[in-house]
Design an enzyme around this catalytic site. Structure first.
Site, PDB file in Angstrom:
ATOM      1  N   PRO A 133       0.822  -1.211   0.000  1.00 44.23           N
ATOM      2  CA  PRO A 133       0.000   0.000   0.000  1.00 44.23           C
ATOM      3  C   PRO A 133       0.853   1.257   0.000  1.00 44.23           C
ATOM      4  O   PRO A 133       1.862   1.329   0.708  1.00 44.23           O
ATOM      5  CB  PRO A 133      -0.761  -0.110   1.325  1.00 44.23           C
ATOM      6  CG  PRO A 133       0.157  -0.911   2.208  1.00 44.23           C
ATOM      7  CD  PRO A 133       0.835  -1.892   1.294  1.00 44.23           C
ATOM      8  N   GLY A 134       0.479   2.217  -0.815  1.00 42.42           N
ATOM      9  CA  GLY A 134       1.163   3.505  -0.823  1.00 42.42           C
ATOM     10  C   GLY A 134       0.167   4.586  -0.445  1.00 42.42           C
ATOM     11  O   GLY A 134       0.154   5.109   0.675  1.00 42.42           O
ATOM     12  N   ARG A 135      -0.722   4.861  -1.396  1.00 44.92           N
ATOM     13  CA  ARG A 135      -1.736   5.895  -1.214  1.00 44.92           C
ATOM     14  C   ARG A 135      -2.510   5.756   0.105  1.00 44.92           C
ATOM     15  O   ARG A 135      -2.685   6.726   0.845  1.00 44.92           O
ATOM     16  CB  ARG A 135      -2.728   5.798  -2.381  1.00 44.92           C
ATOM     17  CG  ARG A 135      -3.773   6.890  -2.443  1.00 44.92           C
ATOM     18  CD  ARG A 135      -4.842   6.508  -3.491  1.00 44.92           C
ATOM     19  NE  ARG A 135      -4.222   6.097  -4.730  1.00 44.92           N
ATOM     20  CZ  ARG A 135      -3.894   6.907  -5.732  1.00 44.92           C
ATOM     21  NH1 ARG A 135      -4.182   8.181  -5.639  1.00 44.92           N
ATOM     22  NH2 ARG A 135      -3.329   6.452  -6.821  1.00 44.92           N
ATOM     23  N   ARG A 184      -1.623  16.683  -9.674  1.00 41.85           N
ATOM     24  CA  ARG A 184      -2.475  15.534  -9.992  1.00 41.85           C
ATOM     25  C   ARG A 184      -3.722  15.886 -10.785  1.00 41.85           C
ATOM     26  O   ARG A 184      -4.186  15.095 -11.591  1.00 41.85           O
ATOM     27  CB  ARG A 184      -2.813  14.745  -8.725  1.00 41.85           C
ATOM     28  CG  ARG A 184      -1.557  14.116  -8.117  1.00 41.85           C
ATOM     29  CD  ARG A 184      -1.869  13.139  -7.005  1.00 41.85           C
ATOM     30  NE  ARG A 184      -2.558  11.961  -7.483  1.00 41.85           N
ATOM     31  CZ  ARG A 184      -3.831  11.686  -7.254  1.00 41.85           C
ATOM     32  NH1 ARG A 184      -4.585  12.515  -6.550  1.00 41.85           N
ATOM     33  NH2 ARG A 184      -4.376  10.598  -7.731  1.00 41.85           N
ATOM     34  N   TYR A 244      -4.004  14.068 -14.450  1.00 39.68           N
ATOM     35  CA  TYR A 244      -5.081  13.132 -14.779  1.00 39.68           C
ATOM     36  C   TYR A 244      -6.409  13.456 -14.105  1.00 39.68           C
ATOM     37  O   TYR A 244      -7.163  12.565 -13.721  1.00 39.68           O
ATOM     38  CB  TYR A 244      -4.669  11.667 -14.530  1.00 39.68           C
ATOM     39  CG  TYR A 244      -3.798  11.388 -13.325  1.00 39.68           C
ATOM     40  CD1 TYR A 244      -2.503  10.885 -13.507  1.00 39.68           C
ATOM     41  CD2 TYR A 244      -4.254  11.596 -12.030  1.00 39.68           C
ATOM     42  CE1 TYR A 244      -1.695  10.620 -12.410  1.00 39.68           C
ATOM     43  CE2 TYR A 244      -3.457  11.316 -10.936  1.00 39.68           C
ATOM     44  CZ  TYR A 244      -2.175  10.829 -11.142  1.00 39.68           C
ATOM     45  OH  TYR A 244      -1.380  10.568 -10.066  1.00 39.68           O
ATOM     46  N   CYS A 249       2.713  29.864 -14.678  1.00 36.82           N
ATOM     47  CA  CYS A 249       2.386  30.419 -15.980  1.00 36.82           C
ATOM     48  C   CYS A 249       1.964  29.297 -16.910  1.00 36.82           C
ATOM     49  O   CYS A 249       2.741  28.829 -17.759  1.00 36.82           O
ATOM     50  CB  CYS A 249       3.578  31.157 -16.552  1.00 36.82           C
ATOM     51  SG  CYS A 249       3.969  32.575 -15.550  1.00 36.82           S
TER      52      CYS A 249
HETATM   53  C1  LIG Z   1       2.473   2.574  -7.070  1.00 37.33           C
HETATM   54  C2  LIG Z   1       2.724   1.185  -6.647  1.00 37.33           C
HETATM   55  C3  LIG Z   1       2.199   0.714  -5.442  1.00 37.33           C
HETATM   56  C4  LIG Z   1       1.311   1.537  -4.563  1.00 37.33           C
HETATM   57  O1  LIG Z   1       0.081   1.815  -5.125  1.00 37.33           O
HETATM   58  P1  LIG Z   1      -0.998   2.646  -4.281  1.00 37.33           P
HETATM   59  O2  LIG Z   1      -2.132   2.821  -5.189  1.00 37.33           O
HETATM   60  O3  LIG Z   1      -0.349   3.936  -3.914  1.00 37.33           O
HETATM   61  O4  LIG Z   1      -1.329   1.830  -3.071  1.00 37.33           O
HETATM   62  C5  LIG Z   1       2.528  -0.556  -5.064  1.00 37.33           C
HETATM   63  N1  LIG Z   1       3.321  -1.354  -5.827  1.00 37.33           N
HETATM   64  C6  LIG Z   1       3.841  -0.919  -6.990  1.00 37.33           C
HETATM   65  C7  LIG Z   1       4.703  -1.818  -7.761  1.00 37.33           C
HETATM   66  C8  LIG Z   1       3.550   0.339  -7.443  1.00 37.33           C
HETATM   67  O5  LIG Z   1       4.050   0.746  -8.605  1.00 37.33           O
END
Ligand SMILES: *Cc1c(COP(=O)(O)O)cnc(C)c1O
Length: 432
Positions: A291-293, A330, A334, A361
């Site tokens: 997980p990132g987001r 962002r 997109y 600008c």
């Molecule tokens: C971007 C990415 C993530 C994280 O995705 P989220 O939508 O931010 O949770 C995990 N694994 C890989 C390989 C990614 O490129």
């Protein structure tokens, strides 16, 4: 509000993680990223604990650090028992210099340079997630020169279209990432990998998309990946010990985005994976999720100061703030949705429809179009864009030579600057 770390006082003032927005701005300057440490830790623990409970002690949550990468993030991930994934020497170096346990680092990316591969080995990066054949050869050669055996995983493309935005969908066969099962290239890569003397293949990785709100894609991708594991055992007598299902659970950018129960979704994936393993006669692999987001997005907010309110009668209104696409590209990239509020006018009617724009600008420098804000808004007022913890700081640029914003970490033990504001001096540092 969209996240429970946001409240509004009786006087109509926005409180973020227990702090008054105006007080934060007065203290640290404008514009400003603020992040909520308790929320980040909570989100990390949610994954770390649930994955262990659902899949056993071999499971590990990897924070996808591209969502927000600075040293303090790696310290928080380490403290909460997560691994991390990185996608560049820059992210790996940030983790390394933060004292992150490098054996828990997974190095991703569809084009790691020779230099990045060597540096990552210098720093002791635990696992390379390999995208294709060229990289495999370089990693084997570099490991050979060093007299080590390098752990690698292979990034496999399961062939799933997640129906999310095309720019963030990565699991379909024609993706730039990974090797596809459908074309036979994945199987071929496994064969090549097993033939290299200085590589240990520890398993397979997939990542099918982002901002997904149910487990459907995880259920489908795990089915495909487990079938692939079974096929590789049959084909090569190789049994994958690890399976990385990638990241992607969504967050709420707006009130009408669904609420997602992540632990419940992970338990559902676990039940599904275990049943599939039984059916295929496979032992349960060590599961990773990335997980990132959903670790950082709702832990972040950006504060701006209004500079101008422009009304074009019969056409439209613009509110210009002191940041823009340089700190949050962002929408420009997109059309990402956000919630925008005025922290000192939370009880005033939002009776003016306007485009919230930045100071670059560039006509496309729009933070969010068609937002409703109070018509009393004027120069000097505060505007907050919510849920900006993910892919804002990490995507920031110096376009128009605007300095990048600082990050203030708000915590119950006191606030601290975790990334300093760039100075004008910083901007010319590398100029000759
Ligand atoms: C971007 C990415 C993530 C994280 O995705 P989220 O939508 O931010 O949770 C995990 N694994 C890989 C390989 C990614 O490129």
């Amino acid at each position: 509000m969209i996240c429970d770390n946001l409240t509004v006082t009786a006087q109509g003032r926005l409180i973020f993680a227990g702090r008054d927005a105006r007080e934060l701005l007065t203290r640290y300057g404008s514009p400003l990223y603020v992040m909520d440490e308790a929320r980040i830790r909570h989100n990390l623990r949610l994954y770390v604990d649930t994955l262990r409970e659902a899949f056993g002690d071999s499971a590990m949550a990897l924070y996808a650090s591209k969502a927000c990468s600075f040293r303090e993030m790696y310290r928080l991930a380490a403290a909460e028992g997560a691994g991390v994934d990185v996608v560049s020497a820059g992210e790996a170096y940030t983790a390394y210099t933060a004292g992150f346990p490098m054996d828990r680092v997974y190095f991703h990316g569809n084009n790691k340079t020779d230099e990045e591969i060597a540096l990552a080995m210098d720093w002791g990066v635990g696992t390379f997630v390999v995208d294709g054949a060229e990289e495999l050869a370089v990693i084997d050669a570099e490991a050979g020169r060093r007299g080590i055996t390098q752990r690698v995983m292979l990034r496999i493309t399961p062939g799933i279209d997640t129906h999310t935005y095309e720019a963030v969908a990565t699991g379909q066969v024609d993706s730039k990432f990974g090797s596809a099962i459908e074309t036979g290239q994945a199987e071929q890569l496994v064969g090549q990998c097993l033939g290299y003397p200085h590589l240990t293949l520890c398993g397979f990785h997939c990542h099918v998309g982002s901002q997904v709100f149910d487990s459907d894609t995880f259920l489908r991708s795990s089915d495909i990946m487990l079938a692939f594991i079974a096929a590789m055992r049959h084909r090569y007598g190789y049994l994958a010990a690890e399976l990385d299902l990638g990241g992607g659970y969504g967050v709420r950018y707006r009130e009408d985005d669904p609420v997602i129960d992540i632990p419940q979704n992970i338990r559902q994936v676990a039940a599904h994976v275990k049943a599939a393993c039984d059916r295929l006669g496979l032992p349960l692999p060590a599961i990773r999720m990335e997980p990132g987001r959903s670790i950082v997005a709702d832990a972040g907010m950006t504060l701006y100061t209004v500079g101008a309110v422009k009304r074009i009668p019969g056409y439209k209104n613009y509110v210009s703030v002191d940041g823009g696409m340089g700190d949050n590209p962002r929408y420009a990239l997109y059309q990402a949705p956000y919630t925008v509020v005025c922290p000192e006018k939370m009880h005033e009617p939002a009776d003016m429809v306007c485009d919230l724009v930045g100071k670059c600008c560039e006509s496309g420098d729009i933070l969010q179009p068609k937002v409703s804000l109070p018509s009393t808004l004027t120069r000097g007022d505060l505007v907050a864009v919510l849920t900006t913890g993910a892919y804002n700081y990490s995507m920031a640029s110096n376009y128009n030579r605007n300095p990048r914003l600082p990050v203030v970490m708000v915590s119950p033990d006191g606030d601290r600057v975790v990334v300093r504001r760039e100075s004008l001096e910083d901007l010319v540092r590398n100029d000759v």
